[in-house]
Design an enzyme around this catalytic site. Structure first.
Site, mmCIF file in Angstrom:
data_model
loop_
_atom_site.group_PDB
_atom_site.id
_atom_site.type_symbol
_atom_site.label_atom_id
_atom_site.label_comp_id
_atom_site.label_asym_id
_atom_site.label_seq_id
_atom_site.Cartn_x
_atom_site.Cartn_y
_atom_site.Cartn_z
ATOM 1 N N GLU A 186 0.811 -1.220 0.000
ATOM 2 C CA GLU A 186 0.000 0.000 0.000
ATOM 3 C C GLU A 186 0.843 1.270 0.000
ATOM 4 O OE1 GLU A 186 -0.459 -2.532 2.106
ATOM 5 O OE2 GLU A 186 -2.540 -3.227 1.923
ATOM 6 N N PHE A 236 -11.734 -7.014 13.670
ATOM 7 C CA PHE A 236 -10.624 -7.458 12.825
ATOM 8 C C PHE A 236 -10.280 -6.379 11.795
ATOM 9 C CE2 PHE A 236 -9.200 -9.713 8.916
ATOM 10 C CZ PHE A 236 -7.963 -10.097 9.397
ATOM 11 N N MET A 276 24.381 8.722 2.596
ATOM 12 C CA MET A 276 24.347 10.018 3.280
ATOM 13 C C MET A 276 24.674 9.854 4.756
ATOM 14 S SD MET A 276 24.075 13.204 2.734
ATOM 15 C CE MET A 276 23.030 13.885 1.436
#
Lengths: 188, 577
Positions: free
Chosen positions: B49, B111, B483
């Site tokens: 997602e 749930f 970095m």
């Protein structure tokens, strides 16, 4: 401490900290208070007190909040608050331009030997006795926050068992000409 | 017309002009996925997602239209929090739709229940929990309005399952589409105050050492053209922040490039020495200002922003103008014209020659690799820049490779640079590049990534391969979290703590091939150009080129964190002998 009467400019509840009153008109929807509290928390602004209730129009609620402007400049607070979609109008109320009220409830130790003294103070302050116990009284007092400060201070010497204040609510003072000292910082 | 919440949601998205949704279905959002089959809206099935969110951002960056992501409740919603925060920090218009447990189950720890609106409230411009099917069309209309107007940003709409499930009577509604939105607490700004604009014009015409400080707001306001008009009219040089790269052409004689922590010497120093900073859609971010009290100490400030809270948040402006950048700059150009235009300005030739002196003395620079050494990342970027069309869209992750790309690319077109500026989200580039390519299939899209970033979101190349989205990825593999390594070298006495990643684990070429991409490995300078040309010629699948780069290379110039911009460190070989 001398008891003050209504209308006297407020003492700062905490000396050395500067407070301003904001009257915030918001949409009356679930979660709006969370958005405001969350904004203040994440940007490090301090709320001294907060009172919320629906207005004459049930679609809106009015929040009266006393904010500590030493934590952050007031304009920045107002502008960030104004970005919340549910916030409709923000009005800054200078103490001299507002009528303010607060409610205090206090349960104070009052054994029979000193009960008379406490009741006398209740009379002086126009307070009300809500509940009488064997050796304690529960008293309510409505008025200017500074008057409540004074009363609370006096009650302390008798022994406060519990105290609860509502936080102040305020509306702009009406002038005789026009209500010009209403200063909407954002017009709807 | 009688309909149900799921149909109404998809129909509302169609009416908002949505052409693509990036998403992944699950239990609570299932009923909404059924009408998608019959909708003209394209759905791109992501593998995580977070990828959906960054794709929606990349799409929005490249097209200017709001990106849309749709995922289910609970863990799916929490997985998309990072893109929401990223979009919030960089003012990216995005609408995220999340499924939620049925209204009756809300608050019961059901749930896959989580308090999605609670969690996302601080990282969205606004969010909604819809509890009635009849509210769906209106809420979608409001969500797109809020996301795309004013200072753009992400809006989340959380939708419980029962109000979209046609088998549930609570999902029934009479279809409607609101003509307009009614949000009494939300009035985005338009034009600025004419009086303030006039005062700004006066300051501009008086200034002897002015600099235009252009920020991401220029791109959000579609103001690149009028910015150029202002700069050319007044002959004032322009710095473009990390979020504004492309807002002003790097090839323009007035372009000074990027300011800030890794900005070039001229951009940083000209701001420091300026007597007037014209801040347009920029927010005085700490990465630009360095130590605030010593930032541009002699400069007056004109600050234009559509978000009034930005004016004076960091630095008090001499003239603050709240309004849309494009409208305000148009008015500013007009006001300058009325006050006599360019002829009314003082002679600024001394300032111009000072600036060109800095440009000559301190150009961006690196030492080329010696034979047998690993590739210099700057060399790879120069080659990539020179071998791709000038309107190529380039997306980057976060870290050294991001700074080198911003420094060495030549941005001559707006909306060609996509990166995570405010939040600094590692793993941004691959999904963002995919979203950009979906929005602009006509353009070549390259992701420039580091090896650390690539490992965070590379799985979305499976999405790209499956959906035939031919993005190209250049992984600058220096085997380190570069970095962080640079900071440990410079500020932690070369004590390297947990930054080594290994050049060979994973095998990037094999990994790319396993994901359905073409995988190429490049180790020597003469292989660089042929590999890029080969990648450019592939248009039916994604390509990943792994470039083995020199881990010792550091990003310069650099203003150390918390230091004044006067303490800028240049590439060591450029320091005075």
């Amino acid at each position: 401490m001398v008891a003050t009467t209504d209308g006297v400019p407020a003492n700062d509840p905490t000396p050395g900290v500067q407070h301003h009153i904001l009257s915030v008109l918001v949409e009356n929807r679930p979660g709006v208070l969370t958005r405001i509290a969350g904004l203040f928390a994440r940007r490090g602004y301090n709320i001294h007190s907060l009172a919320v209730a629906p207005t004459e129009d049930e679609r809106f609620s009015r929040i009266t909040m006393v904010v500590d402007v030493l934590s952050s400049p007031l304009p920045q607070m107002i502008l960030q608050l104004d970005k919340l979609v549910n916030v409709i109008e923000i009005t800054e109320l200078a103490p001299s331009e507002a009528v303010e009220r607060e409610l205090l409830m206090v349960t104070v130790s009052a054994t029979p030997d000193i009960r008379g003294q406490v009741i006398e103070l209740v009379g002086v302050f126009d307070a009300r006795i809500l509940n009488v116990g064997h050796d304690a009284l529960t008293i309510s007092l409505e008025g200017h926050p500074s008057k409540l400060d004074d009363f609370e201070q006096l009650m302390r010497s008798y022994g406060i068992l519990a105290v609860q204040r509502t936080g102040r609510v305020a509306l702009p003072k009406l002038t005789h000409a026009e209500s010009e000292d209403r200063r909407p910082l954002r017009s709807a | 017309m009688q309909t149900n919440g799921g149909e109404a949601l998809i129909r509302s998205l169609e009416l908002e002009g949505v052409e693509v949704i990036f998403g992944l279905p699950g239990g609570a959002i299932l009923p909404v996925y059924d009408p998608i089959i019959d909708s003209p809206i394209r759905h791109i099935l992501v593998r995580h997602e977070q990828g959906a969110g960054h794709m929606a951002e990349g799409y929005a960056h490249a097209t200017g239209r709001p990106g849309v992501a749709m995922v289910t409740s609970g863990p799916a919603a929490t997985n998309i929090v990072t893109p929401l925060c990223d979009a919030y920090m960089d003012s990216v218009p995005m609408v995220v739709i999340t499924g939620q447990v049925p209204t009756a189950a809300l608050g019961t720890d059901a749930f896959q229940e989580c308090d999605t609106t609670g969690i996302t409230q601080p990282v969205t411009k606004h969010n909604f929990l819809v509890t009635e099917a009849a509210d769906i069309p209106r809420t979608i209309r409001e969500a797109f309005h809020i996301a795309t107007t004013g200072r753009p940003g992400p809006v989340l709409v959380d939708i419980p399952k029962d109000i979209v499930d046609p088998r549930n009577p609570r999902s029934a509604l009479e279809w409607y589409w609101p003509e307009s939105v009614d949000l009494p607490g939300y009035q985005p700004l338009g034009a600025g105050d004419p009086e303030a604009i006039r005062r700004a014009a006066e300051l501009i015409l008086e200034a002897r050492q002015p600099v235009i400080y252009a920020g991401g707001g220029i791109l959000k306001a579609r103001a690149a053209e009028v910015l150029r008009e202002l700069a050319e009219l007044t002959d004032i040089p322009v710095v473009t922040t990390l979020m504004a790269r492309g807002a002003f052409p790097d090839s323009h004689p007035l372009a000074l490039g990027m300011p800030g922590m890794h900005g070039n010497y001229t951009a940083v120093t000209s701001m420091q020495e300026s007597d007037l900073l014209i801040a347009l859609g920029s927010r005085f971010d700490d990465r630009v200002t360095g130590k605030v009290p010593s930032f541009a100490p002699n400069a007056k400030i004109i600050h234009v922003d559509i978000d009034r809270a930005e004016l004076g948040k960091v630095r008090r402006p001499d003239v603050g103008i709240a309004g849309d950048c494009r409208l305000v700059i148009e008015e500013m150009v007009r006001a300058i014209g009325e006050l006599g235009g360019a002829d009314a300005q003082p002679d600024r030739s001394a300032w111009r020659s000072t600036i060109s002196g800095w440009q000559e003395r301190y150009p961006l620079s690196y030492l080329p690799s010696e034979p047998g050494e690993l590739l210099k990342p700057q060399f790879v970027l120069e080659q990539l820049r020179d071998l791709t069309p000038s309107d190529t869209i380039v997306a980057s992750g976060v870290g050294q490779h991001q700074m080198w790309t911003s420094q060495y690319w030549q941005f001559d077109h707006p909306y060609t640079w996509i990166n995570s500026g405010g939040l600094g989200t590692m793993g941004f580039s691959v999904p963002a590049a995919i979203g950009a390519k979906v929005g602009r299939p006509d353009r070549m899209v390259w992701a420039v990534d580091g090896d650390g970033c690539f490992q965070m979101t590379a799985q979305e190349l499976v999405t790209a391969a499956a959906e035939r989205i031919p993005v190209k990825v250049a992984v600058l593999n220096n085997a380190y979290l570069g970095m962080v390594r640079q900071w440990q070298e410079m500020f932690y006495e070369e004590r390297y703590s947990e930054v080594y990643l290994s050049p060979d684990l994973p095998d990037y070429k094999m990994w790319a091939e396993a994901m359905g991409c073409v995988g190429i490995r490049v180790e020597s300078p003469e292989e660089v150009a042929p590999a890029i040309e080969k990648a450019n010629a592939i248009n039916d699948k994604p390509v990943v080129i792994e470039f083995r780069t020199d881990s010792r290379e550091k990003v310069f110039p650099m203003v150390p964190a918390g230091a004044s911009n006067d303490e800028i460190m240049v590439e060591p070989h450029q320091e005075e002998a």
